[in-house]
Design a protein around this motif. Structure first.
Motif, PDB file in Angstrom:
ATOM      1  N   UNK A 228       0.827  -1.208   0.000  1.00  0.00           N
ATOM      2  CA  UNK A 228       0.000   0.000   0.000  1.00  0.00           C
ATOM      3  C   UNK A 228       0.862   1.260   0.000  1.00  0.00           C
ATOM      4  N   UNK A 229       1.958   1.246   0.762  1.00  0.00           N
ATOM      5  CA  UNK A 229       2.798   2.430   0.874  1.00  0.00           C
ATOM      6  C   UNK A 229       3.603   2.675  -0.391  1.00  0.00           C
ATOM      7  N   UNK A 230       4.227   1.614  -0.927  1.00  0.00           N
ATOM      8  CA  UNK A 230       5.187   1.811  -2.008  1.00  0.00           C
ATOM      9  C   UNK A 230       4.879   1.007  -3.268  1.00  0.00           C
ATOM     10  N   UNK A 231       3.798   0.248  -3.250  1.00  0.00           N
ATOM     11  CA  UNK A 231       3.484  -0.609  -4.393  1.00  0.00           C
ATOM     12  C   UNK A 231       3.148   0.143  -5.660  1.00  0.00           C
ATOM     13  N   UNK A 232       2.728   1.391  -5.549  1.00  0.00           N
ATOM     14  CA  UNK A 232       2.373   2.161  -6.747  1.00  0.00           C
ATOM     15  C   UNK A 232       3.583   2.819  -7.405  1.00  0.00           C
ATOM     16  N   UNK A 233       4.742   2.777  -6.772  1.00  0.00           N
ATOM     17  CA  UNK A 233       5.941   3.372  -7.356  1.00  0.00           C
ATOM     18  C   UNK A 233       6.470   2.406  -8.414  1.00  0.00           C
ATOM     19  N   UNK A 234       6.540   2.865  -9.657  1.00  0.00           N
ATOM     20  CA  UNK A 234       6.977   1.958 -10.714  1.00  0.00           C
ATOM     21  C   UNK A 234       8.358   2.301 -11.261  1.00  0.00           C
ATOM     22  N   UNK A 235       9.084   3.203 -10.599  1.00  0.00           N
ATOM     23  CA  UNK A 235      10.448   3.517 -11.016  1.00  0.00           C
ATOM     24  C   UNK A 235      11.353   2.321 -10.739  1.00  0.00           C
ATOM     25  N   UNK A 236      12.362   2.093 -11.580  1.00  0.00           N
ATOM     26  CA  UNK A 236      13.304   0.997 -11.294  1.00  0.00           C
ATOM     27  C   UNK A 236      14.054   1.239  -9.993  1.00  0.00           C
ATOM     28  N   UNK A 237      14.346   0.157  -9.287  1.00  0.00           N
ATOM     29  CA  UNK A 237      14.960   0.226  -7.966  1.00  0.00           C
ATOM     30  C   UNK A 237      16.184  -0.661  -7.911  1.00  0.00           C
ATOM     31  N   UNK A 238      17.318  -0.094  -7.501  1.00  0.00           N
ATOM     32  CA  UNK A 238      18.480  -0.872  -7.101  1.00  0.00           C
ATOM     33  C   UNK A 238      18.479  -0.903  -5.577  1.00  0.00           C
ATOM     34  N   UNK A 239      18.451  -2.100  -5.005  1.00  0.00           N
ATOM     35  CA  UNK A 239      18.284  -2.252  -3.564  1.00  0.00           C
ATOM     36  C   UNK A 239      19.414  -3.103  -3.003  1.00  0.00           C
ATOM     37  N   UNK A 240      20.273  -2.490  -2.193  1.00  0.00           N
ATOM     38  CA  UNK A 240      21.402  -3.178  -1.579  1.00  0.00           C
ATOM     39  C   UNK A 240      21.007  -3.606  -0.174  1.00  0.00           C
ATOM     40  N   UNK A 241      21.162  -4.888   0.121  1.00  0.00           N
ATOM     41  CA  UNK A 241      20.944  -5.376   1.474  1.00  0.00           C
ATOM     42  C   UNK A 241      22.167  -6.195   1.890  1.00  0.00           C
ATOM     43  N   UNK A 242      22.329  -6.385   3.186  1.00  0.00           N
ATOM     44  CA  UNK A 242      23.484  -7.121   3.681  1.00  0.00           C
ATOM     45  C   UNK A 242      23.080  -8.379   4.410  1.00  0.00           C
ATOM     46  N   UNK A 243      23.852  -9.428   4.228  1.00  0.00           N
ATOM     47  CA  UNK A 243      23.549 -10.689   4.910  1.00  0.00           C
ATOM     48  C   UNK A 243      23.531 -10.516   6.423  1.00  0.00           C
ATOM     49  N   UNK A 244      24.351  -9.597   6.938  1.00  0.00           N
ATOM     50  CA  UNK A 244      24.459  -9.401   8.378  1.00  0.00           C
ATOM     51  C   UNK A 244      23.804  -8.104   8.852  1.00  0.00           C
ATOM     52  N   UNK A 245      22.968  -7.513   8.006  1.00  0.00           N
ATOM     53  CA  UNK A 245      22.280  -6.282   8.390  1.00  0.00           C
ATOM     54  C   UNK A 245      21.003  -6.607   9.142  1.00  0.00           C
ATOM     55  N   UNK A 246      20.726  -5.873  10.209  1.00  0.00           N
ATOM     56  CA  UNK A 246      19.517  -6.127  10.983  1.00  0.00           C
ATOM     57  C   UNK A 246      18.247  -5.740  10.231  1.00  0.00           C
ATOM     58  N   UNK A 247      18.356  -5.051   9.079  1.00  0.00           N
ATOM     59  CA  UNK A 247      17.180  -4.737   8.264  1.00  0.00           C
ATOM     60  C   UNK A 247      17.113  -5.596   7.004  1.00  0.00           C
ATOM     61  N   UNK A 248      17.839  -6.713   6.985  1.00  0.00           N
ATOM     62  CA  UNK A 248      17.894  -7.562   5.794  1.00  0.00           C
ATOM     63  C   UNK A 248      16.510  -8.024   5.356  1.00  0.00           C
ATOM     64  N   UNK A 249      15.719  -8.529   6.287  1.00  0.00           N
ATOM     65  CA  UNK A 249      14.404  -9.063   5.927  1.00  0.00           C
ATOM     66  C   UNK A 249      13.469  -7.966   5.431  1.00  0.00           C
ATOM     67  N   UNK A 250      13.576  -6.774   6.000  1.00  0.00           N
ATOM     68  CA  UNK A 250      12.744  -5.665   5.534  1.00  0.00           C
ATOM     69  C   UNK A 250      13.060  -5.308   4.087  1.00  0.00           C
ATOM     70  N   UNK A 251      14.341  -5.347   3.720  1.00  0.00           N
ATOM     71  CA  UNK A 251      14.705  -5.071   2.336  1.00  0.00           C
ATOM     72  C   UNK A 251      14.088  -6.102   1.402  1.00  0.00           C
TER      73      UNK A 251
END
Length: 324
Positions: A213-236
């Motif tokens: 609902x918050x971001x699903x309507x954004x259709x711009x291409x996204x490069x998304x960097x996440x880290x295996x040991x980052x505490x926000x990994x699952x959110x990414x």
């Protein structure tokens, strides 16, 4: 604060007249624009801004409302949508005809996402995103992230300037105290101001974001960097799954500070020798038809709605694959 010598000051007015200030790093011939909004001090992002300028981007790094050079009151996670739209509108008017990219890591990624809800941009480049209040307060299993939140709010959540971080011993002690007496009573005993306590209560009461609902309507291409040991990994990962536009995930053995969190010197060297995350970024920008700053790129990002680049710390090689 020492003003950067290779940047010029920039001021933009928010809808309510608040002055939002930052710095612009300018290439000789701008071919694109990057906007990065941060609570951590715009002048501290000079290296990041220069890397964008080398790619041909005019780069604006701006202090968010209530932080450092910008006016207003600092309320984490509350003002970035409208302020971000106002800033993007202003910089577009100053850079007509140039593609505009929103970028940032951690809180800065949240600011970029909120702006993209209100105004179209050509692309987003986000790293280890801290998506929202609830997402930073609780981990994927519903446990409170006391260590990270107490440390962050002590250092960055209280007023226009950041404070000296707690020592490890102090932070561990505060975590134990909050676990014993509760997060609200503990913060009161730490002597935090009423406005800070209000934000602290808001943090723990905030509902989880509905990402589609918050971001699903954004259709711009996204490069998304996440880290295996980052505490926000699952959110990414959840953000990537909810994205309606093309999304390219970049995975590797790092934490919230990216390569700085890789303890093994040999692995860091392999990542550097591979071209690093910046090499994948160049390939992705070129693939998206955006300025990349290089005539040829080292990697070949696969076409597709969803794709991924993963760094192998043992071989020092990147694996690029289409995932959907």
């Amino acid at each position: 604060m020492t003003p950067p010598r290779d940047a010029r000051p920039h001021v933009c007015l928010a809808d309510d007249g608040i002055a939002l200030r930052g710095w612009i790093w300018e290439p000789a011939v701008p071919r694109g624009v990057v906007v990065l909004r941060t609570p951590y001090g715009a002048w501290r992002q000079g290296d990041t801004a220069r890397s964008w300028a080398r790619r041909g981007y005019r780069c604006l790094v701006q202090d968010v409302r209530g932080r450092h050079a910008s006016d207003g009151e600092w309320n984490p996670y509350l003002a970035e949508r409208d302020d971000g739209r106002a800033v993007v509108e202003a910089i577009r008017a100053e850079s007509r005809g140039l593609p505009l990219v929103l970028s940032g890591g951690s809180y800065d990624a949240h600011a970029a996402l909120e702006a993209a809800r209100e105004i179209e941009v050509e692309a987003l480049v986000l790293m280890v995103p801290a998506l929202g209040l609830s997402e930073t307060a609780w981990d994927a299993d519903g446990r409170p992230q006391l260590y990270h939140r107490i440390g962050w709010w002590h250092q960055h959540g209280r007023g226009p300037r950041s404070h000296t971080p707690l020592t490890e011993e102090q932070l561990v002690g505060r975590v134990a105290h909050a676990a014993e007496v509760g997060v609200h009573r503990a913060a009161e005993e730490w002597g935090w101001a009423p406005t800070v306590l209000a934000g602290w209560r808001r943090l723990w009461a905030a509902p989880p974001l509905d990402l589609p609902r918050a971001y699903g309507a954004i259709d711009a291409p996204l490069l998304l960097v996440r880290g295996d040991d980052d505490f926000f990994h699952d959110d990414a990962g959840r953000l990537a799954a909810s994205w309606s536009g093309d999304v390219h995930l970049v995975d590797g053995p790092w934490g919230h500070r990216l390569g700085a969190d890789i303890a093994d010197d040999e692995v860091r060297a392999r990542l550097r020798d591979s071209g690093g995350i910046g090499g994948v970024l160049d390939a992705w920008l070129a693939h998206a038809g955006l300025p990349s700053g290089v005539d040829t790129v080292r990697h070949r990002v696969p076409a597709g709605h969803r794709s991924r680049s993963a760094f192998d710390p043992l071989t020092g090689r990147w694996q690029h694959e289409r995932t959907a």
